[in-house]
Design an enzyme around this catalytic site. Structure first.
Site, PDB file in Angstrom:
ATOM      1  N   TRP A 108       0.993  -0.899  -0.290  1.00  0.00           N
ATOM      2  CA  TRP A 108       0.014   0.158  -0.170  1.00  0.00           C
ATOM      3  C   TRP A 108       0.861   0.975  -0.195  1.00  0.00           C
ATOM      4  CZ3 TRP A 108      -3.586  -2.174  -1.886  1.00  0.00           C
ATOM      5  CH2 TRP A 108      -4.574  -3.143  -1.400  1.00  0.00           C
ATOM      6  N   LYS A 145     -11.761  -3.246   7.654  1.00  0.00           N
ATOM      7  CA  LYS A 145     -10.672  -3.426   9.511  1.00  0.00           C
ATOM      8  C   LYS A 145     -11.622  -3.406  10.069  1.00  0.00           C
ATOM      9  CE  LYS A 145      -7.542  -3.998   5.836  1.00  0.00           C
ATOM     10  NZ  LYS A 145      -8.269  -4.391   4.354  1.00  0.00           N
ATOM     11  N   ASP A 179      -1.004   6.899   6.998  1.00  0.00           N
ATOM     12  CA  ASP A 179      -2.007   5.831   6.275  1.00  0.00           C
ATOM     13  C   ASP A 179      -2.756   4.553   7.377  1.00  0.00           C
ATOM     14  OD1 ASP A 179      -3.777   3.370   5.177  1.00  0.00           O
ATOM     15  OD2 ASP A 179      -3.149   3.092   3.829  1.00  0.00           O
TER      16      ASP A 179
END
Lengths: 356, 356
Positions: free
Chosen positions: B102, B193, B169
């Site tokens: 990511w 999540k 992030d």
């Protein structure tokens, strides 16, 4: 009492869609897991995405014609940006028809990219009609229009024949009427009118029009990337996509767009006939451009507002307030709204005539 | 049998959240209407958005400290683009720490905007550790890092002290542990999540760091626009936002981040202890950088894969397959996963040791 839901969006969905969607939140496909807690790469969800994409094309009559359907994040407002990113060449220009608030928004984003020609506008009359007889510059990279103007209650019935990609924001009338959808290079629609809940946007794109801008396009805004990743470039809006699939399945089982169009015509005729007949009301849109999705009307005498409001609320009607930029009333009569609800509204208008 | 759901995301949510969310799909707040078919401007939904925004800040200890919380479309991947759009000056540069897939994605989008310095990377060891001892250019517009690396099972425990905005992030560990969140200029996290279903992204932004780039920012990507419109610049992802609010309420009732952190520590200790004790398994991440959210491990003898897979599947465990770029197993033990599920996995590993 179940409400008669005339909300402009998010708006009424078929009851069976709501029931199946609620069940999937508890237990999806008898898996012992909720739809909300499984991988988007799981077999069960990949099947949802694949079916949603192919069913959207099937309903629009675009299967096998070089189109791809994508279910993306961002709402139609993000498409306002993705359209010029993906279709406007670096030195090129775009042509837009200005028919309402959403067209204005699309034009604003395009102007930041390059020359953006507004070929015609109905702003002069608070967008109560669809401009006609305009000419489109032959060297534009694409022509953009809005098929239905949710706020102002107007709808395009004819689309120009152009030699460039025809791009259309169909957020508020997608899947509501038959059109030759193969005229369009790109169609996009936020789900929350005729297709599903808020949170997902359908993009239908003719593949051959992509890849011609010479621009570097950020990944999340690049339609070619989304096609290559089969609409799962990143984790998609899982629940909204599934509920949209359920709505498309409902529409298919009903007989598809041709069947729903008959119902939509009947609903619109019933309501407009009452507006035109009843001396207490008047429509706001020019008759020939009236929308079959959003019916906007005013009281002739605004001092009677409270009395009429009490009457329709007592009849179980909700979501009838007009948008602040038009005032009065807006009855959104999308695919999932039964004609019985329109009849309840018409009855309330008649009752109001008798008692006001 | 209810599954023991170790899915990496979308992932397990509290059972009470699923029940309340399903009920809202049928009838929201006893209104006679579904959450999916009401206006996002309705009083009931505006209250949802307002509470979600203020509760997110409250749980992070950021109330009254100059921060705004937004619930946006697009996923964390759209934030990869919004970060440079909103924070990188025209002639400036950005600094990034490369700790996994990511981070690589975030760096790629930033590079298209301007000079992007990768201050350190653990790519040399397939991202199995968090780089330390790097130096950050003092003239960077911001420093970006990824707090938890879902795929590789590593997690940052310390964050550098910098004189520029610290951007993080936190998609896969937000709300899982106490941190001094006021160190950060911007935090973002895809919901799927620890916070809710896929389809909504939390952005927490210190207002004073915005408006300094000299760039023209498209509306849908402009954080100042989203703040001004109170996170409703366009129709928000209604259902995913509501389900996120339910999850935040669940967390608050449980005692907030400090309470869940204790549970998360206990789960991680239980599982890592078994990985380290059991001679049939080995962890993939460097010990000091092990994630308390995603526990990645391998069999010492890969030929025993089928036997182990049969064993944990028979125990009702799902979602344990490792990401293709690491292989083996990944147990995602997010906030909503009960320690009982971890115990079932540990028992399966012990049973495997006895029988393999």
């Amino acid at each position: 009492m179940k409400k008669h839901n005339f909300s402009a969006g998010p708006s009424i969905l078929p009851q069976e869609v709501l029931q199946k969607a609620a069940q999937a939140v508890l237990d999806f496909n008898d898996s012992g897991l909720s739809l909300l807690e499984i991988s988007h790469r799981s077999k069960d969800f990949v099947a949802v995405m694949d079916e949603a994409r192919s069913l959207a094309l099937e309903l629009l009559g675009l299967t096998g014609k070089g189109y791809q359907a994508l279910f993306l994040h961002g709402g139609a407002s993000l498409e306002f940006l993705m359209v010029p990113y993906n279709l406007m060449t670096k030195a090129g220009k775009a042509a837009y028809l200005e028919t309402g608030t959403w067209a204005v928004g699309a034009i604003k984003e395009a102007k930041a990219f390059g020359e953006t020609v507004v070929v015609a506008s109905s702003k002069d009359a608070n967008f109560n009609y669809i401009p006609k007889g305009y000419s489109i510059p032959g060297d534009a990279d694409y022509f953009h229009c809005t098929s239905n103007n949710t706020i102002f209650g107007t709808q395009m019935t004819e689309f120009p024949d152009v030699d460039m990609p025809l791009v259309c924001d169909m957020s508020s009338d997608i899947f509501s009427r038959e059109l030759d959808f193969s005229k369009f290079g790109m169609i996009y629609a936020g789900a929350q009118k005729n297709m599903g809940p808020a949170g997902v946007t359908l993009v239908v794109i003719k593949e051959e029009i992509l890849g011609k801008t010479g621009r570097s396009i950020p990944n999340m805004l690049n339609l070619q990337q989304h096609i290559e990743k089969e609409s799962m470039y990143n984790t998609p809006p899982v629940f909204a996509t599934y509920a949209s699939l359920l709505t498309l399945q409902w529409l298919k089982n009903l007989g598809g767009i041709s069947a729903i169009e008959k119902q939509n015509n009947a609903k619109a005729e019933l309501l407009y006939a009452e507006i035109d007949r009843n001396p207490l009301f008047k429509g706001t849109a020019v008759k020939e451009d009236r929308s079959k999705m959003n019916v906007c009307f005013l009281l002739e005498d605004e001092s009677k507002t409270e009395a009429f409001d009490n009457l329709w609320k007592a009849a179980g009607i909700s979501g009838l307030a007009g948008h602040r930029s038009v005032g009065g009333y807006r009855a959104s009569i999308y695919n999932a709204l039964p004609i019985q609800s329109v009849q309840v509204l018409v009855d309330a208008m008649k009752e109001f005539e008798r008692t006001a």
